[in-house]
Write an enzyme that holds these catalytic residues in place. Structure first.
Site, PDB file in Angstrom:
ATOM      1  N   ASP A 149       4.602   7.584   1.862  1.00  0.00           N
ATOM      2  CA  ASP A 149       5.790   7.694   2.727  1.00  0.00           C
ATOM      3  C   ASP A 149       5.424   8.464   3.997  1.00  0.00           C
ATOM      4  O   ASP A 149       4.928   9.593   3.905  1.00  0.00           O
ATOM      5  CB  ASP A 149       6.906   8.417   1.975  1.00  0.00           C
ATOM      6  CG  ASP A 149       7.283   7.660   0.704  1.00  0.00           C
ATOM      7  OD1 ASP A 149       7.824   6.557   0.812  1.00  0.00           O
ATOM      8  OD2 ASP A 149       6.993   8.177  -0.407  1.00  0.00           O
ATOM      9  N   HIS A 223       3.360  -6.539  -0.774  1.00  0.00           N
ATOM     10  CA  HIS A 223       4.599  -6.951  -0.116  1.00  0.00           C
ATOM     11  C   HIS A 223       5.031  -5.927   0.920  1.00  0.00           C
ATOM     12  O   HIS A 223       5.493  -6.251   2.000  1.00  0.00           O
ATOM     13  CB  HIS A 223       5.715  -7.118  -1.155  1.00  0.00           C
ATOM     14  CG  HIS A 223       5.572  -8.375  -1.932  1.00  0.00           C
ATOM     15  ND1 HIS A 223       5.110  -8.404  -3.230  1.00  0.00           N
ATOM     16  CD2 HIS A 223       5.804  -9.651  -1.572  1.00  0.00           C
ATOM     17  CE1 HIS A 223       5.067  -9.652  -3.632  1.00  0.00           C
ATOM     18  NE2 HIS A 223       5.493 -10.429  -2.658  1.00  0.00           N
TER      19      HIS A 223
HETATM   20  C1  SAM Z   1       5.918   3.685   0.770  1.00  0.00           C
HETATM   21  S1  SAM Z   1       5.657   3.512  -0.926  1.00  0.00           S
HETATM   22  C2  SAM Z   1       4.149   2.565  -1.038  1.00  0.00           C
HETATM   23  C3  SAM Z   1       3.960   1.883  -2.373  1.00  0.00           C
HETATM   24  C4  SAM Z   1       2.654   1.129  -2.602  1.00  0.00           C
HETATM   25  N1  SAM Z   1       1.505   1.995  -2.523  1.00  0.00           N
HETATM   26  C5  SAM Z   1       2.503  -0.055  -1.669  1.00  0.00           C
HETATM   27  O1  SAM Z   1       1.596  -0.027  -0.831  1.00  0.00           O
HETATM   28  O2  SAM Z   1       3.266  -1.001  -1.770  1.00  0.00           O
HETATM   29  C6  SAM Z   1       5.130   5.154  -1.399  1.00  0.00           C
HETATM   30  C7  SAM Z   1       5.255   5.414  -2.873  1.00  0.00           C
HETATM   31  O3  SAM Z   1       4.735   6.695  -3.201  1.00  0.00           O
HETATM   32  C8  SAM Z   1       5.543   7.250  -4.240  1.00  0.00           C
HETATM   33  N2  SAM Z   1       5.333   8.720  -4.226  1.00  0.00           N
HETATM   34  C9  SAM Z   1       5.603   9.572  -3.212  1.00  0.00           C
HETATM   35  N3  SAM Z   1       5.261  10.821  -3.533  1.00  0.00           N
HETATM   36  C10 SAM Z   1       4.738  10.769  -4.792  1.00  0.00           C
HETATM   37  C11 SAM Z   1       4.224  11.761  -5.670  1.00  0.00           C
HETATM   38  N4  SAM Z   1       4.145  13.040  -5.307  1.00  0.00           N
HETATM   39  N5  SAM Z   1       3.788  11.366  -6.892  1.00  0.00           N
HETATM   40  C12 SAM Z   1       3.858  10.062  -7.266  1.00  0.00           C
HETATM   41  N6  SAM Z   1       4.342   9.073  -6.464  1.00  0.00           N
HETATM   42  C13 SAM Z   1       4.784   9.430  -5.241  1.00  0.00           C
HETATM   43  C14 SAM Z   1       6.944   6.802  -3.894  1.00  0.00           C
HETATM   44  O4  SAM Z   1       7.796   6.815  -5.001  1.00  0.00           O
HETATM   45  C15 SAM Z   1       6.688   5.392  -3.358  1.00  0.00           C
HETATM   46  O5  SAM Z   1       6.801   4.418  -4.367  1.00  0.00           O
END
Ligand code: SAM
Length: 243
Positions: A149, A223
């Site tokens: 994020d 996606h």
């Molecule tokens: C913007 S999404 C990207 C998802 C995936 N990597 C993609 O490229 O489609 C970022 C993901 O990181 C997860 N996330 C953020 N901080 C995290 C943490 N501290 N531990 C585990 N997951 C985390 C969020 O829930 C989210 O699903």
């Protein structure tokens, strides 16, 4: 913002400039979204085979996988498309995924069951806690964090997962010669990642993958990424080596 260890648990945190208080990184907001019956069923049926509960104690990963193989960690795997692809493409390596968004975890569990994949385990927990408390030093061969994020607003930058203190923690869990691969579609975060990595003696650019505009072959387009590209975003891949 300055990193400093939290004495009682030896973790990394950031210092909040405005009030000089130590605080954990809050890199996510738990919006669980639509948790479909299929995703709930996925937990009911498949958690016992692929799920790892956070216990806060060191985990014997050889025992977890029933073998000693190179280990790749993917943090924030979203729906798990990349993780599932990678595990099938490289059956000789073991893959651990950590994601806080339970609907995404459910989707991956269903995918793992459909494909009957053995070399994956999954946490539905904050990756910061898991890394700090459950993984021994030098236990990982590679860490992948794709499209974390971006926390666009300046006042939210402290919530970005990629920051020096976190990179320092990762460096303790990745073996010498191991790899860190980050990707982002947000120019400001790309610059932030590069600056953070350049300032750290533990990480150096992997000369074989030095051009951030070239996607390494092991990363597929998800996606999420395709949606960004349609909005006109660029994509940057940073591949670094643990030294
Ligand atoms: C913007 S999404 C990207 C998802 C995936 N990597 C993609 O490229 O489609 C970022 C993901 O990181 C997860 N996330 C953020 N901080 C995290 C943490 N501290 N531990 C585990 N997951 C985390 C969020 O829930 C989210 O699903």
């Amino acid at each position: 913002m300055m990193a400093r260890p939290l004495p009682e648990r030896g973790v990394y945190i950031y210092m909040d400039d405005r009030n000089d208080r130590a605080a954990p990184i809050r890199s996510f907001v738990l919006r669980q979204g639509r948790f479909t019956p299929a995703q709930q069923r996925a937990f009911d049926l498949h958690w016992s085979r692929w799920g790892l509960d956070y216990t806060g104690t060191l985990r014997d990963l050889d025992r977890t996988f029933g073998r000693r193989a190179p280990r790749v960690l993917e943090i924030g795997f979203g729906n798990g498309e990349q993780l599932l692809h990678a595990a099938q493409a490289e059956p000789d390596r073991d893959f651990i995924g950590i994601e806080v968004h339970r609907p995404g975890v459910g989707r991956l569990l269903n995918g793992l069951a459909d494909a009957d994949v053995d070399n994956v385990r999954v946490y539905a927990h904050d990756a910061v806690d898991v890394l700090r408390d459950e993984f021994a030093a030098a236990t990982l061969d590679e860490v992948r964090i794709f499209f974390p994020d971006p926390w666009h607003k300046k006042r939210h930058h402290k919530r970005r997962l990629i920051q020096p203190a976190f990179l320092a923690l990762l460096a303790t869990r990745v073996r010498d010669g191991g790899r860190l691969h980050l990707a982002t579609d947000w120019a400001g975060y790309a610059e932030h990642m590069r600056e953070a990595l350049e300032g750290m003696p533990q990480w150096r650019v992997d000369a074989r993958h030095a051009d951030p505009s070239i996607r390494p072959p092991w990363r597929i387009e998800t996606h999420f990424e395709l949606r960004g590209r349609r909005l006109g975003h660029g994509v940057w891949d940073f591949v670094y080596e643990r030294i």
